[in-house]
Design an enzyme around this catalytic site. Structure first.
Site, mmCIF file in Angstrom:
data_model
loop_
_atom_site.group_PDB
_atom_site.id
_atom_site.type_symbol
_atom_site.label_atom_id
_atom_site.label_comp_id
_atom_site.label_asym_id
_atom_site.label_seq_id
_atom_site.Cartn_x
_atom_site.Cartn_y
_atom_site.Cartn_z
ATOM 1 C CE LYS A 1 -6.550 2.042 -25.634
ATOM 2 N NZ LYS A 1 -6.734 2.646 -24.588
ATOM 3 C CB THR B 1 -4.241 3.783 -21.685
ATOM 4 O OG1 THR B 1 -4.048 3.790 -23.130
ATOM 5 C CG2 THR B 1 -5.473 4.152 -21.269
ATOM 6 N NE ARG C 1 -6.675 -3.465 -19.818
ATOM 7 C CZ ARG C 1 -6.765 -3.906 -21.103
ATOM 8 N NH1 ARG C 1 -6.154 -4.809 -21.430
ATOM 9 N NH2 ARG C 1 -7.678 -3.300 -21.859
ATOM 10 C CD GLU D 1 -4.847 4.780 0.926
ATOM 11 O OE1 GLU D 1 -5.002 5.809 1.658
ATOM 12 O OE2 GLU D 1 -5.679 4.008 0.661
ATOM 13 C CG ASP E 1 -7.535 10.212 -24.538
ATOM 14 O OD1 ASP E 1 -6.597 9.309 -24.653
ATOM 15 O OD2 ASP E 1 -8.764 9.704 -24.098
ATOM 16 C CE1 TYR F 1 -4.349 0.579 -0.209
ATOM 17 C CE2 TYR F 1 -4.295 -1.411 0.899
ATOM 18 C CZ TYR F 1 -5.053 -0.692 0.002
ATOM 19 O OH TYR F 1 -6.383 -0.641 -0.444
HETATM 20 N N1 DSN Z 1 -12.140 0.850 -25.374
HETATM 21 C C1 DSN Z 1 -10.681 1.216 -25.955
HETATM 22 C C2 DSN Z 1 -10.473 1.115 -27.621
HETATM 23 O O1 DSN Z 1 -10.846 -0.132 -27.775
HETATM 24 O O2 DSN Z 1 -10.133 1.712 -28.227
HETATM 25 C C3 DSN Z 1 -10.373 2.458 -25.467
HETATM 26 O O3 DSN Z 1 -10.216 2.704 -24.205
#
Ligand code: DSN
Length: 392
Positions: free
Chosen positions: A232, A229, A238, A48, A203, A46
């Site tokens: 990808k 994120t 993730r 925090e 984003d 933990y």
């Molecule tokens: N749902 C994702 C996508 O497939 O682009 C983005 O968060």
């Protein structure tokens, strides 16, 4: 693993991933090292708070880890001085968001009063749920003005967006997407934001790996906030990162913790560190280049076979195929392909008249197949296979 049921599910999923061709634009295959960090003992801790300011003891090592990820993230994306004052020190990064949607929520919460106006691209035009869709809490807490795509080019209509922004005066403009195949003109979005007094957030979840690999323009010279994120095109776990200019970072940090989240997932942060290390290697630039080359070849081969590609092609890792133009719905197309071992997702196309549960198209992306080593010649074969399966 003693839990035989879970062991078997993991093995089955691994086999499924090995045996199918993954064309889902938002997915990728992480390295063994990323998996190791994700499954490491950091999961037990933990932490925090932030480095040097934790609510639990025993965090010296987690502090080192979190500071290291921040340094890597800033070094990776902010290579050149950023105007006006210049320098990496002008930016800060929060590495604690659990994933993209909570990261977006944190930015909105930090920068826009509840009920205030935000401009973004709607989900059905290629945006994201967390860009103000009515079923998302983001759509309920703020008033969204949705950006306009030119119905002919199926690309951002910058003059129309400028006009709308001047009329509506949003506090924040969000640009970014999940299903748009062109490079965003960040400079134009900056001008639009300046013209209506808005802050600009990018984003870059989908294309962060392409920015890092030098095949997509960097949003950093123009944006006030950049979020991404990490799972990808960045090929990490993730998780998500929020970069912000220093004047907004305190408020964003306070909103991430304690505003929205509790303890950060230190194992996720360790895995992000490993992913960023991998992205910093010269081989990643080759990977990013190949991802785009593959997408361009796949799109143009499908075009040659008579498929309509939304906006006429791609500059990135993804594109949309208007399957309905040949009488096949997105749902039918994705189901047919799955039966043949090709995994895609059904997707709305701009100005789609059909519903998201059975839209007019499919989205195709090349990050995962490129990680598997596929090149242009494989894309040609794949286009032929997709064509045969869909027309059968
Ligand atoms: N749902 C994702 C996508 O497939 O682009 C983005 O968060």
């Amino acid at each position: 693993m003693r839990d035989k049921i879970i062991r078997e599910l993991i093995e089955r999923e691994a086999r499924r991933q090995q045996k199918t061709t993954n064309l889902i634009a938002s997915e990728n295959f992480v390295s063994e090292d990323v998996l190791k960090a994700l499954g490491s003992v950091f999961t037990n801790k933990y932490a925090e708070g932030y480095p040097g300011r934790r609510y639990y003891g025993g965090n010296k090592i987690v502090d080192e880890l979190e500071n290291l990820v921040k340094t890597r993230a800033l070094k990776l994306f902010i290579r050149r001085p950023v105007p006006p004052a210049g320098g990496r020190r002008q930016w800060s990064v929060n590495v604690q968001p659990y994933s993209g949607s909570p990261a977006n929520l944190a930015v909105y919460f930090a920068l826009v009063p509840l009920g205030g106006k935000i401009m973004g691209l709607s989900l059905d035009m290629g945006g994201h749920l967390s860009h103000g869709h009515k079923v998302s809490v983001t759509g309920k807490l703020w008033k969204w003005i949705h950006c306009i795509l030119n119905p002919k080019t199926e690309q951002f209509d910058y003059p129309a967006i400028l006009k709308l922004a001047k009329k509506e005066k949003p506090k924040l403009i969000v640009t970014g997407y999940t299903a748009y195949s062109r490079i965003i003109d960040f400079k134009k979005f900056r001008r639009i934001a300046n013209a209506c007094g808005a802050l600009l957030m990018v984003d870059m979840s989908h294309f962060a790996g392409l920015v890092a690999g030098g095949v997509y323009s960097s949003p950093f010279p123009y944006a006030d906030v950049v979020m991404t994120t990490t799972h990808k095109t960045l090929r990490g776990p993730r998780a998500a990162l929020i970069f912000s200019r220093k004047e907004y970072s305190k408020q964003i940090d306070k909103t991430v913790f304690p505003g929205l989240q509790g303890g950060p997932h230190a194992n996720q942060i360790a895995a992000t560190a490993v992913a960023l290390y991998e992205v910093m290697q010269p081989s990643f630039r080759r990977y990013a280049k190949q991802v785009v080359k593959n997408a361009k070849v796949l799109a143009s081969e499908l075009q040659k076979l008579g498929w309509r590609i939304v906006s006429g092609g791609t500059d990135t890792h993804l594109f949309l195929v208007d399957t309905m133009a040949r009488g096949i719905s997105g749902k039918q197309a994705s189901e047919k392909l799955e039966k043949a071992g090709i995994i895609v997702n059904k997707n709305t196309i701009p100005y789609d008249k059909r519903s998201p549960v059975d839209p007019s198209g499919i989205r195709i992306g090349t990050p995962a197949v490129t990680s598997r080593g596929m090149k242009e010649k494989d894309m040609k074969k794949l286009a032929q296979k997709i064509n045969n399966v869909l027309l059968k």
